[in-house]
Write an enzyme that holds these catalytic residues in place. Structure first.
Site, PDB file in Angstrom:
ATOM      1  N   LYS A  86     -42.133  16.053  27.247  1.00 23.82           N
ATOM      2  CA  LYS A  86     -41.244  16.541  26.190  1.00 23.82           C
ATOM      3  C   LYS A  86     -39.827  16.135  26.550  1.00 23.82           C
ATOM      4  O   LYS A  86     -39.454  16.126  27.736  1.00 23.82           O
ATOM      5  CB  LYS A  86     -41.334  18.065  26.067  1.00 23.82           C
ATOM      6  CG  LYS A  86     -41.037  18.590  24.682  1.00 23.82           C
ATOM      7  CD  LYS A  86     -42.202  18.378  23.724  1.00 23.82           C
ATOM      8  CE  LYS A  86     -41.909  18.989  22.356  1.00 23.82           C
ATOM      9  NZ  LYS A  86     -43.072  18.877  21.455  1.00 23.82           N
ATOM     10  N   ASP A 118     -39.569  15.593  16.970  1.00 23.69           N
ATOM     11  CA  ASP A 118     -39.630  17.054  16.999  1.00 23.69           C
ATOM     12  C   ASP A 118     -38.459  17.529  16.141  1.00 23.69           C
ATOM     13  O   ASP A 118     -38.028  16.817  15.229  1.00 23.69           O
ATOM     14  CB  ASP A 118     -39.556  17.575  18.443  1.00 23.69           C
ATOM     15  CG  ASP A 118     -40.008  19.028  18.596  1.00 23.69           C
ATOM     16  OD1 ASP A 118     -41.205  19.254  18.797  1.00 23.69           O
ATOM     17  OD2 ASP A 118     -39.157  19.930  18.501  1.00 23.69           O
TER      18      ASP A 118
END
Length: 444
Positions: free
Chosen positions: A125, A165
């Site tokens: 991430k 995202d």
């Protein structure tokens, strides 16, 4: 000292004040410590600590030029959590409040989610503390390219494949991919979620929201129910929420709400495809899309959250820790069948305790919102094979993968002897076993 307390103390000592990361680790440990204690190979190979801690954290300065020709500096990160099952894989988030704790929690959750997909995917991430809402389109473009410059030597199709995202869409990923292409000279699919014209995949934008509803449909089928005529409350008004609402409407359910940080849009008659289309067309063009939606279509916009509405199913799709204990009490009171997470860790620990003590079915995001990363994997496969699959083919494959994730949760819950299906335990343990077995096979 118990293994549970010993592990949490160890993490807290190494990562003090990282509250989101510690919260995620505690939730996972609650379910997997008993599995570790009953398996000598897991204990001998210390799989618990190895699974909880990221392999590496990359932090770098993002230097970029604003519209006044001034140099601005932000912090960029990439948390490469695990690659024991495949290349690191996970999203990229631009948000002014982003920090390392949030990224470590997201990467940890991603490792379990990606394990559950059954695909060859590790976990990662990344992102930056950049606020695109305060910047022009040219500034966003320059920042995205500067961020990609800081990452380019750390990513690749078999190393780490970032996706989008919050505040990072196909547009920003296109800028990043182009910068990576310029730096490496290799059209290798180093990012997923790209524009179709740069090797992206059909259905990628819709996948997380659609996949969420496919998971919910499997949950309902398990208890001899269907989405037909069910009432649904949804929080959020971003990509996941909008497409979850769209798929629920297509399944003949009645979607009652969407929300944002300022309030909730309520439509007692149920949102229609016209509501969804208006949001898709106007979301980035107006300051408060839900408030403007109320002026254009049936419905009201007011302060508050969706959870005061009575419904069959609640779908939190906004952000982490959006539901506290008081919200959970309202959900338990007003929701008839299930709460299924569309966001990553949207419930605080006290909220989770309330939900699990109730009669509601409760499924975690690591299982229910895996649709996005599944489509990212399909995009990686298409890039590798130099082909484009049809939307129909991808949708069928997405439905099958969400069915398999649901089946894995149910199978694990039954194996652990639960009278009723415990989706949280099933998801955590099923995801853990695959990671743990790979680590044991790897040695140390």
């Amino acid at each position: 000292m118990s293994l549970f307390n010993e592990t949490l103390n160890w993490i807290e000592a190494s990562s003090p004040h990282e509250n989101e990361y510690l919260q995620a680790a505690e939730e996972i440990c609650e379910y997997i410590v008993p599995i570790v204690n009953s398996n000598e190979a897991y204990k001998a190979n210390n799989v618990l600590q190895r699974i909880l801690v990221p392999q590496r954290v990359i932090q770098f300065a993002v230097e970029w030029e604003d519209d006044k020709h001034q140099c601005q500096v932000n912090t960029g990160w990439r948390v490469q959590h695990s690659n024991v099952l495949g290349p690191h894989k996970g999203g990229t988030r631009f948000h002014p409040q982003l920090n390392l704790s949030i990224l470590k929690f997201l990467a940890l959750e991603q490792s379990f989610k990606n394990s559950l997909t059954g695909l060859s995917l590790g976990a990662g991430k990344g992102g930056a503390d950049f606020d695109p809402t305060l910047r022009s389109e040219n500034e966003i473009r320059r920042f995205s390219k500067a961020y990609a410059k800081g990452l380019y030597s750390h990513i690749g199709p078999t190393t780490d494949v970032p996706a989008g995202d919050i505040n990072v869409s196909a547009k920003e990923l296109g800028y990043m991919f182009a910068e990576q292409l310029r730096a490496t000279g290799s059209f290798a699919g180093d990012f997923s979620g790209k524009p179709l014209s740069l090797g992206g995949s059909k259905l990628r934008v819709e996948a997380t929201g659609y996949g969420l509803l496919y998971f919910v449909a499997n949950m309902l089928e398990q208890i001899d129910e269907s989405m037909e005529d069910k009432t649904v409350t949804i929080s959020g008004a971003g990509n996941v929420a909008i497409h979850a609402a769209e798929k629920a409407i297509a399944m003949n359910a009645k979607v009652l709400t969407l929300s944002n940080s300022r309030g909730v849009f309520i439509c007692d008659q149920g949102l229609t495809q016209a509501h969804i289309n208006w949001l898709k067309d106007n979301k980035g063009k107006v300051e408060n899309a839900l408030q403007e939606l109320a002026k254009e279509h049936d419905g009201e916009y007011q302060k508050g959250a969706p959870w005061t509405m009575k419904a069959d199913i609640a779908l939190p799709c906004a952000t982490q820790n959006e539901i506290d204990e008081i919200d959970a009490q309202q959900i338990v009171k007003n929701t008839r069948i299930a709460l299924v997470e569309g966001a990553n860790m949207p419930c605080t620990k006290p909220a989770i305790d309330k939900l699990t003590a109730s009669s509601l079915l409760y499924a975690p995001g690591k299982a229910a919102n895996a649709g996005g990363v599944i489509l990212s994997a399909f995009e990686m496969q298409q890039n590798s094979a130099m082909r484009y699959d049809s939307e129909e083919t991808l949708d069928e494959r997405l439905q099958q993968r969400m069915h398999e994730i649901h089946k894995a949760c149910v199978t694990e819950s039954n194996h652990l002897g639960n009278a009723d299906i415990d989706y949280v335990q099933g998801a955590n343990v099923a995801g853990f076993r695959k990671l743990a077995d790979a680590l044991v096979a790897s040695g140390f």
